[in-house]
Design a protein around this motif. Structure first.
Motif, short mmCIF file in Angstrom:
data_model
loop_
_atom_site.label_atom_id
_atom_site.label_comp_id
_atom_site.label_asym_id
_atom_site.label_seq_id
_atom_site.Cartn_x
_atom_site.Cartn_y
_atom_site.Cartn_z
N ALA A 47 0.84 -1.20 0.00
CA ALA A 47 0.00 0.00 0.00
C ALA A 47 0.87 1.25 0.00
O ALA A 47 0.55 2.24 -0.68
N GLN A 48 1.96 1.22 0.76
CA GLN A 48 2.86 2.38 0.84
C GLN A 48 3.43 2.70 -0.55
O GLN A 48 3.50 3.86 -0.95
N LYS A 49 3.80 1.66 -1.29
CA LYS A 49 4.38 1.87 -2.62
C LYS A 49 3.33 2.50 -3.55
O LYS A 49 3.61 3.46 -4.25
N GLN A 50 2.10 1.95 -3.50
CA GLN A 50 1.03 2.48 -4.35
C GLN A 50 0.74 3.93 -3.99
O GLN A 50 0.54 4.79 -4.84
N TRP A 51 0.71 4.19 -2.66
CA TRP A 51 0.40 5.54 -2.20
C TRP A 51 1.47 6.53 -2.64
O TRP A 51 1.17 7.62 -3.11
N SER A 52 2.74 6.16 -2.51
CA SER A 52 3.79 7.12 -2.86
C SER A 52 3.78 7.38 -4.36
O SER A 52 4.03 8.50 -4.81
N GLU A 53 3.46 6.38 -5.16
CA GLU A 53 3.37 6.61 -6.61
C GLU A 53 2.21 7.55 -6.93
O GLU A 53 2.35 8.48 -7.73
N ALA A 54 1.07 7.33 -6.26
CA ALA A 54 -0.10 8.21 -6.47
C ALA A 54 0.21 9.62 -5.99
O ALA A 54 -0.18 10.62 -6.63
N ASP A 55 0.92 9.75 -4.88
CA ASP A 55 1.25 11.06 -4.33
C ASP A 55 2.19 11.83 -5.26
O ASP A 55 2.05 13.04 -5.41
N ARG A 56 3.10 11.14 -5.90
CA ARG A 56 4.01 11.80 -6.86
C ARG A 56 3.20 12.38 -8.03
O ARG A 56 3.45 13.49 -8.47
N ILE A 57 2.21 11.61 -8.48
CA ILE A 57 1.38 12.10 -9.60
C ILE A 57 0.60 13.34 -9.16
O ILE A 57 0.54 14.35 -9.87
N LYS A 58 0.02 13.28 -7.95
CA LYS A 58 -0.76 14.42 -7.46
C LYS A 58 0.11 15.67 -7.34
O LYS A 58 -0.30 16.77 -7.73
N LYS A 59 1.32 15.50 -6.82
CA LYS A 59 2.21 16.67 -6.64
C LYS A 59 2.62 17.24 -8.00
O LYS A 59 2.69 18.46 -8.17
N LEU A 60 2.86 16.36 -8.97
CA LEU A 60 3.23 16.83 -10.30
C LEU A 60 2.07 17.62 -10.93
O LEU A 60 2.26 18.72 -11.45
N VAL A 61 0.84 17.05 -10.83
CA VAL A 61 -0.33 17.72 -11.41
C VAL A 61 -0.56 19.07 -10.74
O VAL A 61 -0.84 20.08 -11.41
N ARG A 62 -0.39 19.10 -9.42
CA ARG A 62 -0.60 20.36 -8.68
C ARG A 62 0.30 21.47 -9.22
O ARG A 62 -0.10 22.61 -9.39
N LYS A 63 1.57 21.12 -9.50
CA LYS A 63 2.51 22.13 -10.03
C LYS A 63 2.17 22.45 -11.49
O LYS A 63 2.22 23.61 -11.90
N MET A 64 1.79 21.44 -12.26
CA MET A 64 1.49 21.67 -13.68
C MET A 64 0.34 22.66 -13.87
O MET A 64 0.39 23.51 -14.75
N VAL A 65 -0.71 22.56 -13.05
CA VAL A 65 -1.91 23.39 -13.28
C VAL A 65 -1.88 24.67 -12.45
O VAL A 65 -2.88 25.38 -12.39
N ASP A 66 -0.73 24.98 -11.84
CA ASP A 66 -0.67 26.13 -10.93
C ASP A 66 -1.15 27.43 -11.59
O ASP A 66 -1.75 28.27 -10.94
N ALA A 67 -0.90 27.58 -12.91
CA ALA A 67 -1.30 28.83 -13.59
C ALA A 67 -2.64 28.70 -14.30
O ALA A 67 -3.10 29.64 -14.95
#
Ligand code: SF4
Length: 376
Positions: free
Chosen positions: A278-298
């Motif tokens: 679960a930890q591995k799946q969560w950290s992979e999902a969290d990386r995607i969320k953080k990337l998307v958050r920065k991508m759509v910042d503007a």
């Protein structure tokens, strides 16, 4: 739920709970379609196990009140059939709403016909939801358990019609009713927002619901049935389950009930392996969320395909007003600490039951992202 009130004033929930316990639905011993949420819980009921827990659920009681009000209004204004009973040897249920089509309605006296017939006979179930579940409702619609419940109602109606009992003998004479549509009406308990999901009656799903009940009937005792939830403290349905103690047992003092699932080192080994996965799946999902958050910042707030982007936060932050606190200490005859210590002064004011004077600061709360499903 623990209920605190002014001394000598009884909690209104005491009355509401007592009245709720006397409802026929609360005293029913046969499995109801609404019991098909958790296999283990349904098995307790099927095997006649006495309840081990009594927890007052104001949210559930409020849901009952909302149902009663809305179905009464639907009957009065639309002349829909409401709160009608269906049953066979396996399961029974009380259907919130049946909206008949014109052909079926013509077989009934006019007082029982809907003002506006449905295109096809429709079975409706009303579900009340809290705001924090609302996005899930809009995004995913009804859960498997909710679809199972309403398909059981429809299946009972299609096979046997309305139950022949006092108060509904006339509609029972219709015999099997050709239900074609399923309607789930979700009501947001906090805002009153309404979301309706309509689908065709699905014979495969109805068969699956019957199979689900068969599995429960095949158990020799409730412990053989699967737990569909993770227990009190993790899943709200378990927090208010009348069989929670029977299901989980009593843990060592101060330990969560889930500790009763560990009986050997092999159990620990398996649990740790699950944790690592679960930890591995969560950290992979969290990386995607953080990337998307920065991508759509503007990106501005707008609809993007099935999702709506919203920005929140950036609200002004208040801070204690030191000068006004010193004034208040003076008025209240409190001793100002020798060295002006803001945190200590706030604590002293709170301990004395006095409001803490606040002033706007230069800070703002963090900017937050919210992605909600688009609905017309
Ligand atoms: S406590 Fe939870 S898992 Fe156990 S029977 Fe009740 S709902 Fe099911």
């Amino acid at each position: 739920m623990s209920v605190t009130t002014l001394t000598g004033v009884p909690s209104i929930w005491t009355a509401a709970d007592a009245a709720d316990q006397r409802r026929p639905r609360s005293q029913q011993t046969q499995i109801g379609a609404s019991d098909t949420v958790c296999e283990r819980r349904c098995a307790y009921k099927y095997h006649g196990h006495p309840p081990t827990d009594h927890v007052v659920s104001p949210a559930a009681i409020l849901g009952t009140y909302t149902h009663a009000g809305l179905t009464a209004a639907a009957k009065q204004e639309f002349n829909w059939l409401v709160e009608r009973k269906v049953a066979d040897a396996q399961v029974r249920g009380s259907i919130d709403i049946v909206q008949l089509d014109a052909a079926t309605a013509r077989k009934l006296p006019s007082r029982l016909r809907p003002l506006i017939p449905a295109e096809a006979v429709t079975v409706e179930d009303i579900k009340t939801k809290s705001t924090w579940l609302w996005d899930n409702v809009l995004r995913y619609g009804a859960t498997d358990a909710e679809l199972r419940q309403v398909h059981l109602y429809a299946d009972l109606l299609r096979a046997a019609g309305f139950e022949d009992r006092k108060g509904q003998q006339v509609i029972a004479r219709l015999g099997p009713v050709p239900v074609e549509r399923i309607r789930l009406r979700f009501i947001n308990r906090d805002s009153g927002a309404e979301f309706v999901q309509e689908i065709d009656y699905d014979p495969a799903r109805a068969a699956e619901a019957r199979w689900w009940l068969d599995r429960v009937a095949e158990t020799a005792c409730p412990d053989e049935a699967r737990r569909d939830f993770n227990g009190p403290g993790l899943d709200a349905v378990c927090d208010f389950c009348p069989f929670a103690t029977a299901c989980w047992g009593i843990p060592a003092p101060g330990r969560p009930v889930q500790t009763t699932l560990i009986r050997s080192d092999a159990d620990v080994e398996k649990a740790l392996a699950d944790y690592v996965t679960a930890q591995k799946q969560w950290s992979e999902a969290d990386r995607i969320k953080k990337l998307v958050r920065k991508m759509v910042d503007a990106s501005p707030e707008a609809r993007y395909g099935p999702n709506v982007l919203k920005w929140g936060g950036e609200n002004p932050v208040e801070e204690p007003d030191l000068a006004k606190m010193i004034e208040l200490f003076d008025i209240a005859e409190l001793v100002v600490p020798l060295k002006a210590d803001q945190d200590q002064m706030v604590k002293l004011l709170k301990d004395a039951g006095l409001p803490v004077p606040m002033r706007p600061s230069r800070r703002k709360t963090a900017r937050t992202i919210r992605i909600v499903p688009y609905r017309e």
